[in-house]
Design a protein around this motif. Structure first.
Motif, PDB file in Angstrom:
ATOM      1  N   ASP A  55       8.873  16.869 -41.560  1.00 34.44           N
ATOM      2  CA  ASP A  55       7.831  17.089 -40.559  1.00 34.44           C
ATOM      3  C   ASP A  55       6.903  18.034 -41.003  1.00 34.44           C
ATOM      4  O   ASP A  55       5.729  18.073 -40.708  1.00 34.44           O
ATOM      5  CB  ASP A  55       8.386  17.130 -39.228  1.00 34.44           C
ATOM      6  CG  ASP A  55       9.192  16.052 -38.821  1.00 34.44           C
ATOM      7  OD1 ASP A  55       8.892  15.002 -39.158  1.00 34.44           O
ATOM      8  OD2 ASP A  55      10.074  16.315 -37.774  1.00 34.44           O
ATOM      9  N   GLY A  56       7.375  19.295 -41.617  1.00 37.47           N
ATOM     10  CA  GLY A  56       6.572  20.245 -42.105  1.00 37.47           C
ATOM     11  C   GLY A  56       5.445  19.782 -43.040  1.00 37.47           C
ATOM     12  O   GLY A  56       4.260  20.105 -43.018  1.00 37.47           O
ATOM     13  N   TYR A  57       5.954  19.111 -44.037  1.00 45.49           N
ATOM     14  CA  TYR A  57       5.079  18.772 -45.063  1.00 45.49           C
ATOM     15  C   TYR A  57       4.009  17.635 -44.523  1.00 45.49           C
ATOM     16  O   TYR A  57       2.696  17.773 -44.780  1.00 45.49           O
ATOM     17  CB  TYR A  57       5.913  17.916 -46.100  1.00 45.49           C
ATOM     18  CG  TYR A  57       5.252  17.015 -47.081  1.00 45.49           C
ATOM     19  CD1 TYR A  57       4.408  17.634 -48.165  1.00 45.49           C
ATOM     20  CD2 TYR A  57       5.167  15.522 -47.097  1.00 45.49           C
ATOM     21  CE1 TYR A  57       3.617  16.723 -48.877  1.00 45.49           C
ATOM     22  CE2 TYR A  57       4.656  14.681 -47.866  1.00 45.49           C
ATOM     23  CZ  TYR A  57       3.752  15.435 -48.749  1.00 45.49           C
ATOM     24  OH  TYR A  57       3.103  14.806 -49.808  1.00 45.49           O
ATOM     25  N   LEU A  58       4.525  16.690 -43.789  1.00 44.23           N
ATOM     26  CA  LEU A  58       3.699  15.651 -43.181  1.00 44.23           C
ATOM     27  C   LEU A  58       2.626  16.291 -42.212  1.00 44.23           C
ATOM     28  O   LEU A  58       1.558  15.608 -41.995  1.00 44.23           O
ATOM     29  CB  LEU A  58       4.523  14.598 -42.558  1.00 44.23           C
ATOM     30  CG  LEU A  58       5.484  13.659 -43.271  1.00 44.23           C
ATOM     31  CD1 LEU A  58       6.402  12.926 -42.611  1.00 44.23           C
ATOM     32  CD2 LEU A  58       4.737  13.068 -44.562  1.00 44.23           C
ATOM     33  N   ALA A  59       2.961  17.183 -41.674  1.00 42.24           N
ATOM     34  CA  ALA A  59       1.919  17.865 -40.656  1.00 42.24           C
ATOM     35  C   ALA A  59       1.015  18.783 -41.261  1.00 42.24           C
ATOM     36  O   ALA A  59       0.122  19.196 -40.603  1.00 42.24           O
ATOM     37  CB  ALA A  59       2.611  18.549 -39.517  1.00 42.24           C
ATOM     38  N   SER A  60       1.327  19.106 -42.527  1.00 36.90           N
ATOM     39  CA  SER A  60       0.458  20.014 -43.120  1.00 36.90           C
ATOM     40  C   SER A  60      -0.912  19.520 -43.262  1.00 36.90           C
ATOM     41  O   SER A  60      -1.327  18.556 -43.950  1.00 36.90           O
ATOM     42  CB  SER A  60       1.149  20.730 -44.524  1.00 36.90           C
ATOM     43  OG  SER A  60       0.159  21.433 -45.183  1.00 36.90           O
ATOM     44  N   THR A  61      -2.028  20.287 -43.171  1.00 41.24           N
ATOM     45  CA  THR A  61      -3.376  20.040 -43.467  1.00 41.24           C
ATOM     46  C   THR A  61      -3.894  20.925 -44.440  1.00 41.24           C
ATOM     47  O   THR A  61      -5.053  21.162 -44.521  1.00 41.24           O
ATOM     48  CB  THR A  61      -4.252  20.428 -42.260  1.00 41.24           C
ATOM     49  OG1 THR A  61      -4.133  21.472 -41.661  1.00 41.24           O
ATOM     50  CG2 THR A  61      -3.812  19.452 -41.060  1.00 41.24           C
ATOM     51  N   ALA A  62      -3.121  21.550 -45.307  1.00 38.89           N
ATOM     52  CA  ALA A  62      -3.378  22.380 -46.086  1.00 38.89           C
ATOM     53  C   ALA A  62      -4.073  21.454 -47.272  1.00 38.89           C
ATOM     54  O   ALA A  62      -3.926  20.460 -47.512  1.00 38.89           O
ATOM     55  CB  ALA A  62      -2.286  22.858 -47.010  1.00 38.89           C
ATOM     56  N   ALA A  63      -5.199  22.347 -48.121  1.00 36.36           N
ATOM     57  CA  ALA A  63      -5.901  21.667 -48.995  1.00 36.36           C
ATOM     58  C   ALA A  63      -5.246  20.905 -50.330  1.00 36.36           C
ATOM     59  O   ALA A  63      -6.015  20.007 -50.787  1.00 36.36           O
ATOM     60  CB  ALA A  63      -7.112  22.582 -49.620  1.00 36.36           C
TER      61      ALA A  63
END
Length: 224
Positions: A130-138
């Motif tokens: 979930d942390g990966y999928l929710a990330s908006t990092a560039a």
């Protein structure tokens, strides 16, 4: 003993993996990536030969599910192994043998799969994905890292982790990112430091491999 996230970036087709363990040098044994082919983790009581074997089958046209099943059929001790795979179409598969250690969990979605053993709880794997999928990092690397941070915050492994690693392959034959923390009191923080150090230079080192005449100098002796 190990928890990992393998993923395909649907925007670029890159493959990446991030991994951590209470054992030293986990990334040297467990991370397997091949450009245009896929990602495969071999963990728990690790047989390092299994990851490349999965990638070979993916390269031959097998799906992630077919590749792992074929490798498990040839493995002498499948009950001890935990394998994950992501193929070039984003299909995923995970296998956990019935003698995998401690609390074992896995979760697979399109383009990403997280799995672990000897976990603090099964919630760690949900937090990882979930942390990966929710990330908006560039960057892909930062999104993987945010998933890892979420897994650590959810409890990580049952015991203290000692090593971690992150690797990414894109459209060239080498790993464009390949960072390892083989033993450290805080491998999560050290890996984050290395990612922050690497990313501003990543594109330039890629250029060096393709066209050295276009690559910048970093001012070290002999590098002009």
């Amino acid at each position: 003993m190990t928890f990992s996230l393998a993923a395909r970036d649907p925007q670029t087709g890159a493959f990446g993996m991030i991994i951590s363990s209470s054992s030293p040098a986990v990334a040297s044994r467990c991370v397997n990536l091949r450009p245009g082919v896929g990602a495969a983790a071999s963990q728990n009581v690790t047989n390092p030969a299994l990851g490349p074997a999965v990638l070979d089958r993916l390269a031959a046209g097998r799906t992630a599910h077919e590749a792992i099943d074929a490798v498990i059929e040839t493995e002498s001790h499948p009950e001890f192994r935990q394998l994950t795979a992501v193929d070039a179409d984003g299909r995923t598969r995970v296998f956990s043998g019935d003698r995998a250690l401690g609390i074992v969990a896995a979760r697979a979605v399109e383009n990403a799969v997280a799995a672990g053993n000897m976990l603090a709880s099964e919630a760690v794997i949900d937090a990882y994905l979930d942390g990966y999928l929710a990330s908006t990092a560039a960057t892909f690397e930062e999104r993987l890292l945010e998933g890892f941070a979420a897994a650590l915050a959810a409890g990580g492994e049952a015991g203290p982790v000692r090593s971690a690693g992150i690797a990414v392959v894109e459209d060239v034959p080498w790993r464009v990112t390949d960072l390892r923390v083989d033993d450290h009191d805080d491998p999560g923080a050290e890996l984050a430091r290395l990612v922050a150090l690497w990313l501003p230079q990543k594109a330039d080192y890629r250029t060096r491999g393709i066209d050295p005449t276009a690559a910048p100098s970093y001012g070290v002796p002999g590098d002009e």
